[in-house]
Design an enzyme around this catalytic site. Structure first.
Site, PDB file in Angstrom:
ATOM      1  N   ASP A 196       0.862  -1.184   0.000  1.00  0.00           N
ATOM      2  CA  ASP A 196       0.000   0.000   0.000  1.00  0.00           C
ATOM      3  C   ASP A 196       0.895   1.229   0.000  1.00  0.00           C
ATOM      4  OD1 ASP A 196      -2.380  -1.353  -0.025  1.00  0.00           O
ATOM      5  OD2 ASP A 196      -2.663  -1.293   2.142  1.00  0.00           O
ATOM      6  N   ASP A 244     -14.138  -5.887  -2.638  1.00  0.00           N
ATOM      7  CA  ASP A 244     -14.093  -5.889  -1.173  1.00  0.00           C
ATOM      8  C   ASP A 244     -15.459  -6.290  -0.620  1.00  0.00           C
ATOM      9  OD1 ASP A 244     -11.462  -4.868  -1.313  1.00  0.00           O
ATOM     10  OD2 ASP A 244     -12.169  -2.800  -1.308  1.00  0.00           O
TER      11      ASP A 244
END
Lengths: 206, 259
Positions: B11, B130
């Protein structure tokens, strides 16, 4: 050395792999440049039908035949490899360049765990020694992304095989000055770079 | 035999790799190019970079970082975050990425999947999704709803229906990141992964919840995942990739051992 650009996918990683090896390679879509090249890299991803059309439009099909026939070192990668055969099942059946006898077939998965395309690292079983495979251990893994696979007409043209979805297919094809891989050596880490370095030094004899 | 892929997820926030449950409590872990090179040397099979601040800050993805990564490593990597158009996809691919991951963009404009697959080939287009566990209702017959924007927005889409639609639209792979498991290090959502893997013809990448090598064994063997994303468990150096691969091999899971 030239990398043939016929708008079949992204050439960045092929160029960067040779750059990492300190080898200068020129990207070109011009047949006259390909004809003059000392050695030729013929990559590609995408659909075979559209790729063959573009090769013809650009006049690259004849240039590639000429280079192959003159014995200069030639490497096909992925879609480039599939296109050197006589024909492929893709897009309802497409005629290839016919540089190596044989055809290209689609994987037929036997159950839901066998995904098409095959994406990932799979072993290459070396069937015979070849200068481009020098120093590469039998069973080494390379990175594959494909739904179709080459089936050379002659066993003599098979230098390495890989198993997937019930098929044992030719993942390394070798015939005289032509070598062709179904996997992506440019994305196969250190071992893939070794293969490309071997190619850059190969005189086309075997 | 095709091996199971282990994919570290980096990330990126302001050019640094960060950790933390996404979007919260971010701690800087290091330089993305250096970390990519290290994981590559340790035998990871692929990498994924999420530019987690790009879309929030409405700025394009950091192409210079993509170029540097592409010069440093010669294995496939995917880039996600901050991609808003076909033109953005083209720029990221030309910078040397192998794949583009779309998530919120695909929910907002599902046709971007087919357009991207047509323009660059299905293998370049990864759907990130997600899903969060919800009550089984006719609307959410799989028991999972798709969320976006770092889990903050519910989409009203059933996770399984969305995965099938994306596959029909020509996506090359689907990353299934469980909202419930993410950041817990208590294991992947094996049932969710298996449900999607059994229902789509393209490879499925499990994500969220890895904390121990046995979690990878579970998600490969019972969850039928083709690949698994790891983050915290290696970023903290609790485990390393060679160790995880050794564990998997001992459990009979095919992995790449030579690199």
């Amino acid at each position: 050395m030239v990398i043939v650009d016929y708008k079949a996918g992204n050439l960045a990683s092929v160029r960067l792999a040779f750059e990492a090896l300190g080898i200068s390679a020129r990207i070109t879509d011009r047949p006259e440049v390909v004809k003059e090249a000392e050695r030729v890299v013929f990559p590609g991803v995408g659909a075979a039908g559209a790729a063959m059309r573009r090769l013809r439009e650009l006049g690259l099909d004849e240039a590639l035949r000429e280079v192959a026939e003159e014995g200069r070192p030639f490497i096909g990668i992925c879609l480039g490899t599939q296109i050197i055969f006589d024909r492929t099942e893709e897009d309802g059946g497409v005629a290839g360049l016919g540089l190596v006898r044989g055809e290209v077939r689609r994987f037929r998965p036997r159950d839901r765990t066998e995904k098409v395309p095959q994406i990932g690292w799979n072993q290459v079983n070396v069937r015979r020694a070849h200068p481009v495979l020098a120093g590469i251990e039998n069973g080494s893994e390379f990175y594959f992304v494909h739904s179709y696979y080459p089936c050379p007409a002659s066993e003599d043209d098979v230098a390495g095989t890989t198993d997937y979805a019930g098929a044992t297919f030719a993942s390394v094809v070798a015939r005289r000055n032509i070598v062709a891989t179904q996997f992506h050596p440019e994305k196969s880490g250190r071992i893939g770079l070794r293969l490309l370095e071997n190619f850059s030094r190969w005189d086309g004899a075997c | 035999m095709l091996t199971k892929r282990i994919i570290p997820c980096l990330d990126i926030r302001n050019r640094k790799v960060t950790k933390g449950v996404r979007f919260q409590n971010n701690v800087e872990l290091g330089d993305p190019v250096e970390m990519a090179a290290r994981y590559c040397a340790e035998g990871c099979d692929e990498l994924v970079f999420y530019d987690i601040t790009a879309s929030a800050e409405r700025r394009p993805i950091d192409l210079e970082m993509v170029r540097e990564v592409a010069r440093a490593i010669h294995i496939p990597f995917a880039v996600g975050g901050g991609i808003g158009s076909i033109e953005d996809m083209a720029r990221v691919l030309l910078a040397g990425a192998e794949k583009i991951s779309v998530n919120s963009l695909a929910v907002a404009r599902p046709e971007i999947i087919s357009e991207g697959a047509r323009a660059f080939g299905a293998q370049c287009i990864v759907l990130g999704m997600d899903p969060v566990r919800v009550a089984n209702t006719p609307r959410f017959s799989s028991g999972y709803e798709v969320t976006t924007r770092g889990f903050r927005e519910r989409t009203g889409r059933d996770a399984l229906a969305w995965a099938r639609e994306a596959a029909d639209r020509g996506v090359g792979e689907i990353v299934v990141n469980s909202v419930d498991a993410d950041g817990t290090r208590a294991g992947y959502d094996v049932e969710l992964t298996r449900m999607i893997a059994e229902s789509v013809p393209v490879p499925v990448v499990a994500s969220g919840g890895a904390g121990h090598p046995r979690h990878l064994v579970e998600v490969f063997v019972r969850g039928l995942a083709d690949a698994a994303i790891v983050a915290g468990m290696i970023h903290t150096r609790a485990y390393d990739i060679p160790g995880i691969k050794e564990y998997l091999a001992a459990a009979g899971v095919p992995v790449r051992r030579k690199w």
